[in-house]
Design a protein around this motif. Structure first.
Motif, PDB file in Angstrom:
ATOM      1  N   ALA A 169      48.044  38.888  49.002  1.00  0.00           N
ATOM      2  CA  ALA A 169      47.488  39.401  47.759  1.00  0.00           C
ATOM      3  C   ALA A 169      47.190  40.878  47.908  1.00  0.00           C
ATOM      4  O   ALA A 169      46.662  41.323  48.914  1.00  0.00           O
ATOM      5  CB  ALA A 169      46.214  38.638  47.400  1.00  0.00           C
ATOM      6  N   ALA A 205      48.726  41.907  38.009  1.00  0.00           N
ATOM      7  CA  ALA A 205      47.406  42.395  38.409  1.00  0.00           C
ATOM      8  C   ALA A 205      46.810  43.362  37.392  1.00  0.00           C
ATOM      9  O   ALA A 205      47.457  44.321  36.972  1.00  0.00           O
ATOM     10  CB  ALA A 205      47.500  43.072  39.770  1.00  0.00           C
ATOM     11  N   ARG A 249      42.383  37.989  44.177  1.00  0.00           N
ATOM     12  CA  ARG A 249      42.811  37.930  45.584  1.00  0.00           C
ATOM     13  C   ARG A 249      42.306  36.653  46.246  1.00  0.00           C
ATOM     14  O   ARG A 249      43.036  36.002  47.010  1.00  0.00           O
ATOM     15  CB  ARG A 249      42.307  39.166  46.343  1.00  0.00           C
ATOM     16  CG  ARG A 249      43.020  40.457  45.961  1.00  0.00           C
ATOM     17  CD  ARG A 249      42.682  41.572  46.949  1.00  0.00           C
ATOM     18  NE  ARG A 249      43.375  42.796  46.604  1.00  0.00           N
ATOM     19  CZ  ARG A 249      42.830  43.805  45.928  1.00  0.00           C
ATOM     20  NH1 ARG A 249      41.579  43.715  45.516  1.00  0.00           N
ATOM     21  NH2 ARG A 249      43.528  44.899  45.665  1.00  0.00           N
ATOM     22  N   TRP A 285      52.345  39.108  44.043  1.00  0.00           N
ATOM     23  CA  TRP A 285      51.361  40.014  43.446  1.00  0.00           C
ATOM     24  C   TRP A 285      52.085  41.222  42.874  1.00  0.00           C
ATOM     25  O   TRP A 285      52.719  41.981  43.602  1.00  0.00           O
ATOM     26  CB  TRP A 285      50.352  40.453  44.491  1.00  0.00           C
ATOM     27  CG  TRP A 285      49.236  41.316  43.988  1.00  0.00           C
ATOM     28  CD1 TRP A 285      49.288  42.652  43.726  1.00  0.00           C
ATOM     29  CD2 TRP A 285      47.894  40.896  43.696  1.00  0.00           C
ATOM     30  NE1 TRP A 285      48.063  43.092  43.294  1.00  0.00           N
ATOM     31  CE2 TRP A 285      47.191  42.041  43.266  1.00  0.00           C
ATOM     32  CE3 TRP A 285      47.221  39.674  43.774  1.00  0.00           C
ATOM     33  CZ2 TRP A 285      45.832  41.992  42.907  1.00  0.00           C
ATOM     34  CZ3 TRP A 285      45.879  39.632  43.407  1.00  0.00           C
ATOM     35  CH2 TRP A 285      45.205  40.779  42.989  1.00  0.00           C
TER      36      TRP A 285
END
Length: 373
Positions: free
Chosen positions: A5, A63, A74, A89
């Motif tokens: 992440a 994100a 995360r 991610w």
């Protein structure tokens, strides 16, 4: 090697038509993707060892830029990997060219995926991605109370717009994006063999023709966490109604103070979108301990410790916490929003929608609107 992440990457993906891509932009959306996968048997991990099993689900994190949301995402991404799922991610908002890079990198996998799961059908990002996919199975998992509005709008063929913005005049960006939004709404309407599922813990009782409703009872959360240690006092759950322009800042702080004094609350679990300045003033005015959760509240409460009474204003948690805390003895109580607290710019539908959130909640204790202390 799978990227952790916080890293961007496109791990190798299988091209089988049964492969599932899930797009999430918030920690709660990712939690509900895990709940959906648990119900549908994708990535069933051993409850004792969390050993990964199954790998036909890839979670794509689009994100956001907000630090609190990124931190929770995360943590949730790590939990998803523990369940055996791939996590990609994407810094989807990391500059002017980021959306083009993200969409370009995902286009091939979107066309190959047999199923697409999304946490926010109102998201312009998700709506744009829906114009690319050829998936025959589309799944909408909860993004909180917005799911109730989404199903109602889909059933009536209305344009997809968030409840706290409904009633306002569309801006230039809304008008520019209108064709994409309309195309996304058509994609989310079952037709020509395309299947649509709504996976929800919300009181969605009437679905559009052809849409499958699946109940989310937080079975994965209850299997993985708790039962929690229960404290004698009360905890209060914060909302982002001030930040979204629905409730007046001063009225909200006064209501929190009165609610805390009346019920002896000592902790305030902040919503991830609440501003630092507001929380600082709230702590000074109420004396409450401000807690910034590192996971969605359903997981925090299930891990414990948690108060014997959890106080909330109308929000998603009045529907989800009773499910996550089933059998623990914790009482969830909800306080109505007084119309006098609404801002002048609040949507004309705001009070009615918030009242419906409270009125349709199951297994909660309803409190009268608090008067200022």
């Amino acid at each position: 090697m799978r990227p952790r992440a916080g890293q961007t990457g496109h791990p190798g993906e299988p091209d089988e038509p049964g492969h599932t891509l899930a797009f999430v932009e918030s920690p709660v959306q990712l939690l509900n993707v895990l709940e959906w996968a648990h119900v549908h048997g994708q990535g069933d991990a051993d409850a004792r060892t969390h050993a990964p099993a199954g790998a036909d689900l890839t979670v794509v994190v689009l994100a956001p830029t907000d630090p609190m949301t990124r931190g929770q995402l995360r943590r949730m991404a790590d939990l998803a990997r523990d369940e055996g799922h791939r996590v990609c991610w994407e810094e989807a908002r990391g500059g002017t060219t980021a959306p083009f890079h993200t969409i370009g990198g995902l286009a091939g996998r979107l066309r190959r995926a047999g199923r697409v799961v999304m946490g926010d059908p109102f998201s312009r990002y998700v709506q744009l991605l829906l114009t690319i996919t050829r998936a025959r199975d589309l799944v909408v998992v909860d993004d909180g109370t917005a799911t109730m509005e989404f199903v109602a709008q889909l059933a009536h063929g209305e344009r997809l717009v968030r409840w706290h913005r409904k009633g306002g005049r569309p801006g230039p960006r809304d008008l520019l994006f209108a064709p994409v939004s309309a195309a996304a709404r058509r994609r989310l309407t079952p037709a020509g063999g395309r299947r649509v599922e709504v996976f929800s813990s919300m009181p969605v009782n009437r679905a559009p023709d052809g849409v499958t409703l699946t109940a989310n009872d937080f079975a994965w959360t209850r299997a993985r966490f708790g039962p929690p240690r229960i404290t004698k006092g009360a905890d209060l759950v914060g909302t982002s109604l001030v930040e979204t322009g629905v409730v007046d800042d001063g009225a909200y702080l006064d209501a929190v103070r009165t609610l805390a004094q009346t019920h002896g609350a000592t902790r305030y679990f902040a919503h991830r979108r609440e501003s630092t300045d507001k929380l600082h003033r709230l702590a000074g005015r109420t004396g409450l301990e401000i807690v910034r959760p590192d996971l969605p509240l359903e997981l925090i409460a299930r891990r414990g410790p948690i108060g014997r009474t959890v106080l909330s204003f109308p929000s998603t948690v009045v529907h989800t916490l009773p499910l996550a805390l089933t059998g623990t003895g914790v009482r969830v109580a909800v306080c109505d929003i007084d119309p006098a607290w609404l801002t002048r710019t609040a949507s004309p539908r705001a009070h009615g929608f918030l009242s419906s959130v409270t009125g349709t909640a199951r297994d909660v204790h309803r409190l009268a609107t608090v008067a200022p202390a």
